[in-house]
Design an enzyme around this catalytic site. Structure first.
Site, PDB file in Angstrom:
ATOM      1  N   CYS A  61      51.818  18.095  37.133  1.00 65.91           N
ATOM      2  CA  CYS A  61      52.292  17.289  37.994  1.00 65.91           C
ATOM      3  C   CYS A  61      51.381  18.047  39.563  1.00 65.91           C
ATOM      4  CB  CYS A  61      53.632  17.163  38.678  1.00 65.91           C
ATOM      5  SG  CYS A  61      54.324  18.577  38.992  1.00 65.91           S
ATOM      6  N   ALA A  64      52.597  21.140  40.433  1.00 65.24           N
ATOM      7  CA  ALA A  64      51.608  22.712  38.787  1.00 65.24           C
ATOM      8  C   ALA A  64      50.367  22.559  39.709  1.00 65.24           C
ATOM      9  CB  ALA A  64      51.685  21.542  37.704  1.00 65.24           C
ATOM     10  N   ARG A  95      51.763  30.187  33.052  1.00 65.35           N
ATOM     11  CA  ARG A  95      50.199  30.493  32.440  1.00 65.35           C
ATOM     12  C   ARG A  95      49.275  31.376  32.372  1.00 65.35           C
ATOM     13  NH1 ARG A  95      47.097  29.757  37.663  1.00 65.35           N
ATOM     14  NH2 ARG A  95      44.883  28.154  36.427  1.00 65.35           N
ATOM     15  N   HIS A 195      45.320  20.364  42.961  1.00 61.60           N
ATOM     16  CA  HIS A 195      44.673  21.132  43.322  1.00 61.60           C
ATOM     17  C   HIS A 195      43.856  20.732  45.095  1.00 61.60           C
ATOM     18  CE1 HIS A 195      43.971  20.225  38.943  1.00 61.60           C
ATOM     19  NE2 HIS A 195      44.807  21.924  39.336  1.00 61.60           N
TER      20      HIS A 195
HETATM   21  S1  CFN Z   1      44.747  22.735  36.104  1.00 60.62           S
HETATM   22 FE1  CFN Z   1      43.182  23.461  35.265  1.00 60.62          FE
HETATM   23  S2  CFN Z   1      42.478  24.968  36.685  1.00 60.62           S
HETATM   24  S3  CFN Z   1      41.030  22.463  34.900  1.00 60.62           S
HETATM   25 FE2  CFN Z   1      41.386  24.407  33.486  1.00 60.62          FE
HETATM   26  S4  CFN Z   1      39.850  26.137  34.025  1.00 60.62           S
HETATM   27 FE3  CFN Z   1      43.050  23.772  31.966  1.00 60.62          FE
HETATM   28  S5  CFN Z   1      45.520  22.528  32.238  1.00 60.62           S
HETATM   29 MO1  CFN Z   1      46.247  25.188  31.872  1.00 60.62          MO
HETATM   30  S6  CFN Z   1      46.207  25.646  34.446  1.00 60.62           S
HETATM   31 FE4  CFN Z   1      44.036  26.379  33.607  1.00 60.62          FE
HETATM   32 FE5  CFN Z   1      42.540  25.997  35.214  1.00 60.62          FE
HETATM   33 FE6  CFN Z   1      40.278  24.358  35.896  1.00 60.62          FE
HETATM   34 FE7  CFN Z   1      45.023  23.610  34.036  1.00 60.62          FE
HETATM   35  S7  CFN Z   1      43.357  27.586  34.457  1.00 60.62           S
HETATM   36  S8  CFN Z   1      44.138  25.891  31.174  1.00 60.62           S
HETATM   37  S9  CFN Z   1      41.351  23.568  31.324  1.00 60.62           S
HETATM   38  N1  CFN Z   1      43.206  24.748  33.846  1.00 60.62           N
HETATM   39  C1  HCA Z   2      49.994  23.512  34.291  1.00 66.65           C
HETATM   40  C2  HCA Z   2      49.914  24.565  33.928  1.00 66.65           C
HETATM   41  C3  HCA Z   2      49.055  24.631  32.112  1.00 66.65           C
HETATM   42  C4  HCA Z   2      50.338  23.584  31.448  1.00 66.65           C
HETATM   43  C5  HCA Z   2      50.093  24.393  30.090  1.00 66.65           C
HETATM   44  C6  HCA Z   2      50.660  23.603  28.584  1.00 66.65           C
HETATM   45  C7  HCA Z   2      48.822  25.923  31.867  1.00 66.65           C
HETATM   46  O1  HCA Z   2      49.240  22.056  34.230  1.00 66.65           O
HETATM   47  O2  HCA Z   2      50.897  22.746  34.705  1.00 66.65           O
HETATM   48  O3  HCA Z   2      50.311  22.590  28.934  1.00 66.65           O
HETATM   49  O4  HCA Z   2      50.050  24.868  28.044  1.00 66.65           O
HETATM   50  O5  HCA Z   2      47.833  26.096  31.729  1.00 66.65           O
HETATM   51  O6  HCA Z   2      49.806  26.466  31.870  1.00 66.65           O
HETATM   52  O7  HCA Z   2      48.265  23.522  32.453  1.00 66.65           O
END
Ligand code: CFN
Ligand code: HCA
Length: 542
Positions: A61, A64, A95, A195
């Site tokens: 969401c 998040a 995370r 974001h």
């Molecule tokens: S929201 Fe982003 S900030 S887009 Fe990426 S590299 Fe994932 S989904 Mo989980 S939280 Fe995580 Fe980063 Fe960019 Fe999210 S550190 S793993 S692919 N990510």
């Molecule tokens: C998020 C955080 C997440 C969830 C990871 C998952 C992360 O989007 O709320 O579904 O295992 O990296 O912790 O993307």
């Protein structure tokens, strides 16, 4: 083709056939077979659109994206979740964003605490501003932080608490920076709106508030690196060896003080474009800081990114150090790849993650001789798929600042005007693309299947059709996939591993993937009724 001679249109049909016609029509636009034109053009994938209710999505969401992702990793801001206890609790270090306590000389590291107003029925009915005020005061009394940030969850927007008014009032009262984010979970269609809201807020309230220029000849910020599993530590190690001065990381192991002076750097490096491109754009507009994309996932990608940085600064001593670092680091990585490759060569991976890793990790698999059959993002936009710049296309809330409204810094002597044309020319002459907007699809082979916001149903179909050797996704997918006898590597939290970035990280990744794709355990995963016809018959009639 990559998909092993399978009839690709047939595969797409199989994914869609169970859906009602309207749903199938929508999903049809989000599932495409990759083609790469000579000019790098790729087909359009519909993305950043609302998930069809009823489909099981991987997405998270807005809250998040704002609190959990962009600002959660900052160690010395007290981040208070305004809402019922669950949102704060589930975004508390799950995370695996790491901090180095030694990098906080003042001892401020609030990462180990979970701050929330823990709203109850009473606040939902009569309003939560009073409790928020008390929470800010209590956090201040206990921790004396430099800054406090407040993050709104769904009910806050529904009942209309004015978190920004409370923050202004408490900022005045306490004399520290207090600011709020209207990042209610329901906003937008995914983490992506969060974001954007985080970027706008941190830019408005923090960036540019400290004009002291740190020492160092080559000052950089690293944008979109969150120190998951210690990735940022490995990248910092490499920067240091190269003689690059890191002013701020957004936001792995970060400090609010780093953000405050990040506009004094010479160059912004963007690692995860999706989550932080707005800060880069705003810094470029206001302070004239150019940005380039980098990728430190994969040894070759790391070397390429370091060379790109050196080319930007155009300094022989820096180039020499960068080459020396690459020469010192690569042999160990290459030796490990060579040792592992006979066991990983030709194996097949699928990656469905977030907004940048489903692209970046294809580099590491390629170094293992593995191929990516299919990949997709959860919430990325067209520019992340296609590698072209398209304007930010998501709606943000009214209190968020729009980048178009920004003015350049009033002191042009101090801050260069937007994009130094001469430098761009120098770079072009060296063959470095100043505006390298690389995306997932131009770097993927033709014939790979690209699926945006993949649903649970489509995931199971893909598993049944292709039986990949490894599937990369998150915690919600992990055990479902593994019950099909296929190992799942979490590319969000890295399971219990990492770092995977940089040179040392590549070695870790090679070893772990080798263990996962070659483990015999997956062959023993048949349930008792799958092996025993009597049991199968018994359960069939119960
Ligand atoms: S929201 Fe982003 S900030 S887009 Fe990426 S590299 Fe994932 S989904 Mo989980 S939280 Fe995580 Fe980063 Fe960019 Fe999210 S550190 S793993 S692919 N990510
Ligand atoms: C998020 C955080 C997440 C969830 C990871 C998952 C992360 O989007 O709320 O579904 O295992 O990296 O912790 O993307």
């Amino acid at each position: 083709g990559v998909l092993e001679g399978k009839d690709l249109e047939g595969v797409r049909r199989r994914l869609l056939e169970k859906y009602p016609p309207k749903v199938a029509r929508k999903r049809d636009k989000q599932i495409v077979v990759n083609r790469v034109g000579e000019d790098g053009s790729v087909p359009v994938v519909m993305s950043n659109v609302r998930t069809v209710p009823g489909l099981i999505s991987q997405r998270g969401c807005c809250y998040a994206g704002c609190k959990g992702v962009v600002l959660g990793p900052t160690r010395d801001i007290v981040n208070i979740t305004h809402g019922p206890v669950g949102c704060g609790f589930y975004s508390w270090l799950t995370r695996r964003n790491q901090t180095d306590p030694d990098s906080s000389p003042d001892g401020h590291n609030f990462m180990t605490y979970c701050f929330t107003t823990d709203m109850q029925d009473e606040e939902i009915i009569f309003g939560g501003e009073k409790k928020l005020r008390l929470a800010i005061q209590e956090a201040y009394d206990n921790f004396k932080p430099k800054a406090i940030a407040v993050f709104s969850t769904c009910p806050v927007g529904l009942i209309g608490d004015d978190v920004h008014a409370v923050c202004r009032e408490m900022k005045e009262k306490l004399g520290i920076n207090v600011f709020g984010f209207s990042c209610e979970g329901y906003k937008g269609v995914s983490q992506s709106a969060g974001h954007h809201i985080a970027n706008n807020g941190i830019f408005t309230h923090v960036v540019g508030t400290d004009d002291a220029v740190p020492e160092g000849d080559f000052k950089i910020n690293l944008l979109g690196e969150y120190n998951i599993g210690g990735d940022a530590f490995e990248i910092e190690r490499i920067f240091e060896a190269c003689g690059l001065t890191l002013v701020a990381t957004y936001s792995g192991n970060s400090s609010i003080e780093h953000f405050a002076r990040s506009h004094t750097a010479d160059l912004n490096l963007i690692m995860c474009h999706r989550s932080i491109n707005y800060v880069a754009e705003m810094m470029e507009t206001k302070f004239g800081l150019p940005w380039i994309k980098v990728n430190f996932i994969g040894a070759a990608a790391t070397a390429k990114s370091l060379r790109k940085i050196a080319a930007y600064f155009d300094d022989p001593a820096l180039s020499e150090r960068v080459e020396a670092v690459i020469a010192a680091e690569l042999p160990a990585v290459e030796a490990e790849a060579a040792a592992v490759r006979p066991r990983t060569e030709g194996k097949r991976a699928m990656l469905f993650v977030g907004g940048s890793r489903a692209h970046h990790y294809q580099e590491l698999f390629a170094e293992l001789g593995m191929k990516t059959l299919s990949a997709g993002y959860e919430f990325a936009h067209r520019d992340d798929y296609e590698g072209r710049r398209v304007l930010p296309d998501i709606k943000v809330d009214a209190d968020s600042r729009n980048i178009q409204e920004l003015e350049v810094h009033p002191d042009p002597e101090r801050y260069r005007p937007r994009v130094d044309a001469q430098r761009a020319e120098t770079l072009a002459a060296k063959g470095v693309d100043f505006a390298d907007y690389a995306g997932m699809m131009p770097e993927m082979p033709a014939g790979a299947l690209v699926i945006d916001d993949i649903s649970h149903h489509e995931t199971e179909k893909m598993i049944a059709l292709f039986k990949p050797d490894i599937f990369c996704a998150g915690i919600k997918e992990k055990y479902v996939i593994q019950k099909h006898g296929i190992p799942l590597k979490q590319l969000h939290s890295y399971d219990y591993g990492g770092p995977y970035a940089g040179f040392k990280g590549a070695i870790n990744f090679y070893q772990e993937i080798d263990r996962m794709v070659n483990s015999r355990v997956w062959g023993y995963l048949k349930a008792p009724w799958q092996k025993n016809p009597e049991l199968a018959a018994k359960y069939a009639f119960e």
